[in-house]
Design a protein around this motif. Sequence first.
Motif, mmCIF file in Angstrom:
data_model
loop_
_atom_site.group_PDB
_atom_site.id
_atom_site.type_symbol
_atom_site.label_atom_id
_atom_site.label_comp_id
_atom_site.label_asym_id
_atom_site.label_seq_id
_atom_site.Cartn_x
_atom_site.Cartn_y
_atom_site.Cartn_z
ATOM 1 N N PHE A 34 20.812 -11.734 40.564
ATOM 2 C CA PHE A 34 21.393 -10.502 40.058
ATOM 3 C C PHE A 34 21.039 -10.088 38.612
ATOM 4 C CE2 PHE A 34 23.861 -10.854 43.939
ATOM 5 C CZ PHE A 34 23.464 -9.951 44.540
ATOM 6 N N GLY A 35 20.628 -11.007 37.922
ATOM 7 C CA GLY A 35 20.399 -11.098 36.451
ATOM 8 C C GLY A 35 19.025 -10.670 36.152
ATOM 9 N N ASP A 36 18.271 -11.150 37.054
ATOM 10 C CA ASP A 36 16.875 -10.873 36.834
ATOM 11 C C ASP A 36 16.186 -9.647 37.429
ATOM 12 O OD1 ASP A 36 14.006 -11.237 36.478
ATOM 13 O OD2 ASP A 36 14.094 -13.239 36.767
ATOM 14 N N THR A 37 15.522 -8.887 36.393
ATOM 15 C CA THR A 37 15.070 -7.360 36.992
ATOM 16 C C THR A 37 14.121 -7.596 38.043
ATOM 17 O OG1 THR A 37 13.814 -7.469 34.813
ATOM 18 C CG2 THR A 37 15.744 -6.110 34.850
ATOM 19 N N TYR A 38 13.359 -8.908 37.832
ATOM 20 C CA TYR A 38 12.267 -8.819 39.020
ATOM 21 C C TYR A 38 12.665 -8.947 40.277
ATOM 22 C CZ TYR A 38 8.653 -11.229 41.495
ATOM 23 O OH TYR A 38 7.721 -11.665 42.417
#
Lengths: 259, 282
Positions: B56-60
Amino acid sequence: MRRLLQVVAALVAAFVLAPIVVVVVASFSDGAVPQFPPRTWSLRWYAHAIGEAAFTDAAWNSAWLAVIATLLATPLALAAAFAIVRGRFPGRQALQAFLLAPLFVPAIVISLAILVAMARLGVRDVGLRLVGAHVLVTFPYLVRTIIASLTRFDLGLEEAARTLGAHPLRGFLLVTLPLIRPGVIAGMLFALIVSFDNVSVSLFLTSARTNTLPLAILNYVEYNFDPSVAAISTMLVAVSLAAALLIERAVGLRRVVGG
Amino acid sequence: MLSRPATFAMLAPVLLVLILLLVLPVGYLISFSVLARGTGPQTLGAFTMANYGRLFGDTYYLALFGRTLWLSALTTAIAALAGTCFAWFMWQSGRRWRGPLTILILSPLLISIVVTSYGWVVLLGRNGAINTALEALGLISAPLRLIHNDFGIVVGLVHVVIPFMVLCVLAALERIEAVLGEAAMTLGAQPWRVLWHVILPLAMPGVAAGTTIVFCLSLSAYVTPAVLGGSGPNFVTTMIYDLFITQYDWPFGAAVAAVLLATALAIVILYQRLLARLGAEA
């Protein structure tokens, strides 16, 4: 407006049939790649496909897998459907939804879950893993068809048998089962197709030596693009259509598929 | 009626199979998602929520989920439109045509997805039938890119899900009395007004049910994005495959699988609610 609807329906039909017709026609190509329409026609890729051990071995595996999974899932589904339709207990609706759960859990998740669980238990046998997964994915269709057959069936006949002194099991075997037989057979045929065609649920469960036919085809087209896959596919289409016609005549396809 | 013990005895084997083959394995798989990756191959570390934090923290990864939801929504919209039209056509056509039309529209479901995906490659590929024909007609100078991109995914997905849409809408339409439309027309309504004010509202429960189920199926599809999509992880399912098979990152793969499962189940519960509510109104 009627015209418009006919045009749209014809377009949808063309879209649905397009990839299937293309595969069937291209399977008769003579060249090294599938052509639509073929410039020259030949049956040589059929001979090639039948001679390819990767396909024939996998086809046997898939056939056995489909038969075993269906034979295991059918009695389970019969018992469950009978309990749902004839039993009275709280939470029947929820239970029925739970029985159909394998349809709604993404197949890739089922495949992974069975892989890790069986690895944990030390089960390394590919056949066992595959049978477990395929029982799971064929079972909901069988339950659905058999529930539909039992619901339409006249309860009075079963009760008459009991009133006349037949043991409930005897009544079931001699009265109920023969009456719902078309539904059960249609469900089994559909289960065979579902298992034989399924890719996603087997994805993580096969091995280099034991493969299913759909996965063998997927692996093959990664490196080859000759028309032998079209030939195999055409044979699969023929088998599926034959089964579909049988189901349609027995109880109607829609009752098996649901919706 | 069956007695309670008999009912239970008949349900016990099924419940046992479902618990052993589905509930416990899926639970076990998901339990990996709260563990750290071990130091050795295929070993697991201590409890952590880091996998979900990473997801949930990585935009990828968020973008990949977003793509999957967007392509599934697009697929669902196209299938809803095309499927409703086809169901309506089937509903109006005579009894004689029902059987053949049923087999036709259900054929994507009866024929292995491997076969139909291969068919799309032969039809839409670089040297496929469509590109060859367009080039022969002189309409294009270079082949169009019709697969190995998002267009390919949506084409393949619509093909896979359309049977379910048609079945759902047709089931709703069949509950309508055919005379309703005729009555409206006798009273002077234009055909399109009949469609808009009479037929569509009555078909809506089916369209709603079909939409949810089709969205759920699109989201969980693996073969279509794998064969017809662009290279690299292009869908949540293909990413899960990549994480488990190529990267051996089981804990993170399990976290992605858990979120996919939760999304799919949330949609199915919505679907059941919808069915129950619309059933109560009808």
